[in-house]
Design a protein around this motif. Structure first.
Motif, PDB file in Angstrom:
ATOM      1  N   HIS A   1       0.546  -0.751  -0.287  1.00 46.77           N
ATOM      2  CA  HIS A   1       0.042  -0.116  -0.297  1.00 46.77           C
ATOM      3  C   HIS A   1       0.929   1.200  -0.040  1.00 46.77           C
ATOM      4  O   HIS A   1       2.121   1.313   0.656  1.00 46.77           O
ATOM      5  CB  HIS A   1      -0.761   0.064   0.934  1.00 46.77           C
ATOM      6  N   VAL A   2       0.325   2.209  -0.387  1.00 40.46           N
ATOM      7  CA  VAL A   2       1.435   3.162  -0.740  1.00 40.46           C
ATOM      8  C   VAL A   2       1.358   4.552   0.951  1.00 40.46           C
ATOM      9  O   VAL A   2       2.114   5.082   0.935  1.00 40.46           O
ATOM     10  CB  VAL A   2       0.405   5.026  -1.743  1.00 40.46           C
ATOM     11  N   VAL A   3       0.610   3.815   1.028  1.00 35.07           N
ATOM     12  CA  VAL A   3      -0.385   4.818   3.137  1.00 35.07           C
ATOM     13  C   VAL A   3       1.088   4.990   4.079  1.00 35.07           C
ATOM     14  O   VAL A   3       2.091   3.272   3.934  1.00 35.07           O
ATOM     15  CB  VAL A   3      -1.058   4.357   3.988  1.00 35.07           C
ATOM     16  N   ASP A   4       2.351   4.871   4.677  1.00 35.77           N
ATOM     17  CA  ASP A   4       2.992   5.023   5.276  1.00 35.77           C
ATOM     18  C   ASP A   4       2.227   4.176   6.768  1.00 35.77           C
ATOM     19  O   ASP A   4       1.135   4.171   7.193  1.00 35.77           O
ATOM     20  CB  ASP A   4       3.586   5.745   5.798  1.00 35.77           C
TER      21      ASP A   4
ATOM     22  N   VAL B  11      -1.377   4.101  10.202  1.00 35.99           N
ATOM     23  CA  VAL B  11      -1.942   2.809  10.183  1.00 35.99           C
ATOM     24  C   VAL B  11      -2.607   2.079  11.982  1.00 35.99           C
ATOM     25  O   VAL B  11      -1.905   2.176  12.122  1.00 35.99           O
ATOM     26  CB  VAL B  11      -2.650   2.423   9.069  1.00 35.99           C
ATOM     27  N   LEU B  12      -3.279   2.491  12.011  1.00 39.02           N
ATOM     28  CA  LEU B  12      -3.480   1.289  13.506  1.00 39.02           C
ATOM     29  C   LEU B  12      -4.580   0.726  13.744  1.00 39.02           C
ATOM     30  O   LEU B  12      -5.362   0.583  14.260  1.00 39.02           O
ATOM     31  CB  LEU B  12      -3.298   2.972  15.443  1.00 39.02           C
ATOM     32  N   PRO B  13      -3.689  -0.839  13.293  1.00 36.92           N
ATOM     33  CA  PRO B  13      -4.534  -1.915  13.500  1.00 36.92           C
ATOM     34  C   PRO B  13      -5.023  -2.729  14.564  1.00 36.92           C
ATOM     35  O   PRO B  13      -3.778  -2.613  15.629  1.00 36.92           O
ATOM     36  CB  PRO B  13      -4.212  -2.633  12.276  1.00 36.92           C
TER      37      PRO B  13
ATOM     38  N   HIS C 113      -5.775   8.032   0.307  1.00 42.60           N
ATOM     39  CA  HIS C 113      -4.860   8.421  -0.595  1.00 42.60           C
ATOM     40  C   HIS C 113      -3.330   8.099   0.423  1.00 42.60           C
ATOM     41  O   HIS C 113      -3.901   7.542   1.610  1.00 42.60           O
ATOM     42  CB  HIS C 113      -4.729   9.574  -0.656  1.00 42.60           C
ATOM     43  N   LYS C 114      -2.599   8.868   0.423  1.00 39.68           N
ATOM     44  CA  LYS C 114      -0.905   8.428   0.746  1.00 39.68           C
ATOM     45  C   LYS C 114      -0.723   9.323   1.825  1.00 39.68           C
ATOM     46  O   LYS C 114      -0.661   8.742   3.290  1.00 39.68           O
ATOM     47  CB  LYS C 114       0.239   8.976  -0.114  1.00 39.68           C
ATOM     48  N   GLU C 115      -1.648  10.203   1.899  1.00 43.72           N
ATOM     49  CA  GLU C 115      -1.731  10.589   3.418  1.00 43.72           C
ATOM     50  C   GLU C 115      -2.158  11.032   4.575  1.00 43.72           C
ATOM     51  O   GLU C 115      -2.866  11.379   5.933  1.00 43.72           O
ATOM     52  CB  GLU C 115      -1.132  12.117   3.553  1.00 43.72           C
ATOM     53  N   ASP C 116      -3.936  10.207   4.070  1.00 45.21           N
ATOM     54  CA  ASP C 116      -5.494   9.045   5.396  1.00 45.21           C
ATOM     55  C   ASP C 116      -4.452   9.008   5.852  1.00 45.21           C
ATOM     56  O   ASP C 116      -3.686   8.047   6.088  1.00 45.21           O
ATOM     57  CB  ASP C 116      -5.498   8.517   4.059  1.00 45.21           C
ATOM     58  N   PHE C 117      -5.554   8.789   7.559  1.00 45.97           N
ATOM     59  CA  PHE C 117      -4.907   7.951   8.682  1.00 45.97           C
ATOM     60  C   PHE C 117      -5.668   7.134   8.623  1.00 45.97           C
ATOM     61  O   PHE C 117      -7.407   7.989   9.133  1.00 45.97           O
ATOM     62  CB  PHE C 117      -4.059   8.439   9.214  1.00 45.97           C
ATOM     63  N   ALA C 118      -5.712   6.736   9.850  1.00 46.11           N
ATOM     64  CA  ALA C 118      -7.334   5.953  10.445  1.00 46.11           C
ATOM     65  C   ALA C 118      -6.815   4.500  11.011  1.00 46.11           C
ATOM     66  O   ALA C 118      -5.490   3.996  11.401  1.00 46.11           O
ATOM     67  CB  ALA C 118      -7.712   5.338   8.864  1.00 46.11           C
TER      68      ALA C 118
END
Length: 613
Positions: free
Chosen positions: A337-340, A344-346, A558-563
Motif C-alpha cells: 500500500h502507498v500509505v505509510d 494506520v493503527l489496526p 490516499h497516501k496522507e490519509d490516516f485511520a
C-alpha cells in the motif's frame, strides 16, 4: 442539442477504438458481446478486469437464470396470444416448436405449484437437484432443449412475443380489439418500445391533472415492462436448460400462501472456470485481474480458471523460457500500500470494558446477545471519545439483522438497570456523536450519507466547522456502503469490524459451490490429506475475508490519509484469521486480548500524534 444517442454512438466508435470501457456484464456474456459488436482477438486483445474479486460472481450471474411462477404464467398468456394471432402465418415447424415452448412453460408452472401435503406445512419448500434430475422430475426429459435454444436464437421469437404482448396490452387500454386491428405487417421484435412510448406520452398528458390518473398509468407502464421481462426470463431459463449436467444445479423454491406466485426455479452455475476460460482467457492475448482485495490469490484463480490450472508463480520465473510450464501458469505481481505504516493503527480486541469476551458467533449470540451488545456499545462509546473530535466512525456488522438488533438494544437498554439511567445510545449522543444506520432502501442512501458528512463537517472541516462533533455510521459488510464508497480523511478516522461475516453454510447455493470445489480438488489431488484445507472451505473463508478487506479499505484512500481499524472479536486475535487481512494491515496489527483500557490508550496515543503533525 444534437438529438443523437450517446449509447449507439459509443457502439459505433468502439469499432475503431484502441481502448474500450464496459461493464462486466457486456463482456462476459458471449451473446451480449456479439450484440454489441465486441470481438476478442487471441493475438491482439488484452482484457483488464478492475475490482477483479467480483469477476467470479459476475460470471456466475451472467450464466445463471431464474424465473418465477408469475413470470411463467405471464409468458404462457403471451405465447398463447401470439399463437392464436399468427397461427395461419407461421410455418408448420415453427408452430410446432412454439407449442413445445408453451408446454415447457406449463410444466414449469406445475413444478412451482405446491402439492396438498406441502401446503399443509404452510412453509416454503426448497429443493436442489442436478440438471438432469430436474428435467426428469419436471417431465421435460423428452423435450429437445437444444432445438428450442436454437429456435429462440435464430428467430428472436422472445422479442416478437414480448412485442406483440405489449401491443395487446396497449390496445386493451384503448378499448381496441388487438386481434381485429390491422397489424399484419408490423415488426413485433421492437413493438414493446413503441408501446412504452405511447404510455409515457399519456402519462405526461394526464400528469397535468391531480395526479391520481397519472399514478394509475404509471402502474400500467410498470406492468407492461414486467410482461416483457417475464418472456425474456422464460427464454433465458430455457437457454440454460441446454447446459451440461455438471455445469450447475437447479434450485426450486416454492412459497406458500398469498406469495405463491413468487415461487421460483433457478439454474445456479457451479463451473465458473470453464466458462471464463472458454469465453475470455482463450480468446485473448492476455487477461489481467486487478484489485486491492484479490487475496487469497490461489482461491480466486481456482474459481476462475480451475483447480488444476490455478498455480501461481512470481514474475522472475519468466526469466528463463525453460521454466515456463506448458501451458503458462498465471503470474502474480503484488505491491504494498502507498500509505505509510505510521498512518494506520489496526487493533484486534478480544474483550470489552466489562471483561466480556467478544465472541459474535451465532451460537454465542443465542446464549448472551444482550450482554455482548451492551459491551459492544460501551466499547464504541469509549473509543469514540479518544477519536478525532470531528472524525467519522464506521461500524461494520456481519448482517442487517444483527445491526438492527444492536441499535434496538442500545436504544432501549437501561445501563444501570434503573428507570432514570440513560441508554447506551443516549450516552453516545451525549458525547456529541450522531448515530446513523445504513438504510436498506437505496432511495434513502444519499440522505444518510449527507447527514453523516454534515455531522463530521465534511472530509476536511474548516475553522467554521470545527465545532462539529463527528458521527457514527452503522453499516453491513457486503452492503451498499462496504464497496465503492470513499470515507476519506475526516469522514473515516476509525473503522470498526464487529465479528466475522461468515455466510450461512446451510444456504443451498453456497453449499453446492463448496461441494463442487471439493470435488474438483479431489479429481486433481486424489483424496486430500486431513491437514489440507479443502477448496470449498477455502472459498468459504475467502468470501468472509474479501468482505472485511473491502470494508476496512473504505477509510484509507490516499497516501496522507490516516485511520484506526478495530477488529472486535476474539477470533481476530488468532494468527490464521489475522493472515486473511491485507499485509499492510496484518503486519501492523496489535493484539489486545486483556484489558480493554490498553486498546483505548493505543487509539488515544495514535490520534494525539497524528493531530500534532
Amino acid at each position: 442539442k444534437t438529438k443523437s444517442c450517446a449509447y449507439y454512438a459509443a457502439r459505433q466508435a468502439s469499432k475503431n477504438a484502441d481502448i474500450i470501457f464496459m461493464p462486466y456484464t457486456s463482456l462476459l456474456a458471449p451473446e451480449t458481446r456479439d450484440a454489441l459488436g465486441i470481438e476478442l482477438d487471441p493475438k491482439n486483445t488484452v482484457v483488464i478486469f478492475d475490482e477483479a474479486h467480483n469477476v467470479a460472481d459476475a460470471v456466475r450471474s451472467s450464466s445463471s437464470a431464474s424465473v418465477t411462477r408469475r413470470d411463467v404464467n405471464r409468458a404462457i398468456s403471451m405465447i398463447e396470444n401470439y399463437i392464436e394471432r399468427f397461427k395461419e402465418r407461421l410455418t408448420a415447424d415453427n408452430l410446432r416448436v412454439l407449442k413445445v415452448l408453451l408446454s415447457v412453460a406449463k410444466r414449469l408452472v406445475s413444478v412451482l405449484t405446491m402439492s396438498s401435503a406441502e401446503r399443509e406445512k404452510k412453509s416454503s419448500v426448497k429443493k436442489l437437484s442436478s440438471l438432469n434430475n430436474f428435467l426428469f422430475s419436471a417431465k421435460l426429459d423428452n423435450v429437445n432443449v437444444f432445438e428450442l435454444v436454437r429456435f429462440l436464437k435464430q428467430t428472436k421469437i422472445a422479442h416478437k412475443i414480448a412485442g406483440y404482448g405489449e401491443y395487446v396490452e396497449q390496445m386493451k387500454e384503448n378499448d381496441i380489439d388487438a386481434h381485429t386491428n390491422n397489424s399484419e405487417d408490423r415488426d413485433w421484435s421492437g413493438a414493446w418500445e413503441g408501446a412504452r412510448t405511447v404510455t409515457e406520452t399519456r402519462m405526461e398528458t394526464l400528469d397535468t391533472g391531480k395526479g391520481l390518473e397519472a399514478r394509475v398509468v404509471t402502474a400500467k407502464k410498470n406492468q407492461h415492462s414486467a410482461n416483457v421481462a417475464s418472456v425474456h426470463a422464460m427464454a433465458n431459463f430455457v437457454h440454460v436448460l441446454g447446459s451440461e449436467d455438471a455445469d450447475g444445479r437447479v434450485l426450486v423454491e416454492k412459497v406458500s400462501g398469498s406469495e405463491e406466485e413468487d415461487s421460483s426455479v433457478k439454474f445456479v452455475l457451479l463451473d465458473v472456470a470453464s466458462r471464463f476460460r472458454q469465453d475470455i482467457v482463450k480468446k485473448c492475448r492476455a487477461t489481467l485481474l486487478v484489485g486491492g482485495t484479490l487475496a487469497p490469490f490461489e482461491e480466486l484463480l481456482t474459481q476462475l480458471i480451475g483447480y488444476k490450472e490455478s498455480g501461481v508463480f512470481p514474475p522472475d520465473a519468466m526469466i528463463s523460457s525453460s521454466s515456463l510450464p506448458p501451458p503458462p501458469k498465471p503470474m502474480l505481481f503484488s505491491c504494498d500500500h502507498v500509505v505509510d505504516k505510521s498512518n494506520v493503527l489496526p487493533l484486534a480486541i478480544a474483550k470489552g470494558p466489562s471483561g466480556k469476551t467478544f465472541d459474535f458467533t451465532s451460537k454465542n449470540l443465542k446464549l448472551c446477545e444482550n450482554e455482548l451488545l451492551d459491551d459492544l456499545g460501551r466499547s464504541i462509546l469509549n473509543l469514540s471519545k479518544v477519536c478525532v473530535k470531528t472524525g467519522g466512525i464506521i461500524v461494520f456488522f456481519p448482517s442487517f439483522s444483527l445491526m438492527d438488533r444492536c441499535f434496538q438494544r442500545w436504544q432501549n437498554n437501561n445501563n444501570a438497570n434503573t428507570t432514570d439511567a440513560p441508554s447506551i445510545l443516549q450516552m453516545i449522543r451525549k458525547a456529541g456523536k450522531t448515530v446513523l444506520k445504513e438504510p436498506r432502501d437505496n432511495a434513502q442512501l444519499d440522505r444518510a450519507l449527507t447527514q453523516f458528512s454534515n455531522a463530521c463537517g465534511g472530509e476536511k472541516p474548516t475553522y467554521e466547522l470545527a465545532s462539529k462533533t463527528g458521527a457514527i455510521l452503522l453499516c453491513v459488510v457486503n452492503g451498499k456502503l462496504s464497496e465503492g464508497i470513499n470515507f476519506k480523511d475526516n469522514l473515516g478516522r476509525m473503522v470498526v469490524v464487529v465479528g466475522l461475516p461468515f455466510a450461512n453454510k446451510m444456504d443451498e447455493e453456497l453449499s453446492a459451490r463448496m461441494q463442487y470445489l471439493d470435488l474438483q480438488q479431489k479429481q486433481v489431488n486424489g483424496s486430500s490429506s486431513p491437514a489440507t484445507t479443502s477448496a470449498g472451505q477455502a472459498y468459504y473463508e475467502a468470501l468472509c475475508a474479501r468482505g472485511v478487506n473491502q470494508s476496512v479499505g473504505r477509510a484509507i484512500r490516499h497516501k496522507e490519509d490516516f485511520a484506526s481499524m478495530i477488529f472486535l472479536d476474539q477470533r481476530w486475535c488468532k494468527k490464521d484469521k489475522r493472515n486473511t487481512l491485507p499485509g499492510w494491515i496484518s503486519r501492523e496489527l496489535k493484539v489486545v486480548d486483556g484489558n480493554f483500557g490498553e486498546a483505548v490508550r493505543h487509539v488515544a496515543q495514535f490520534f494525539k500524534v497524528k493531530q500534532q503533525m
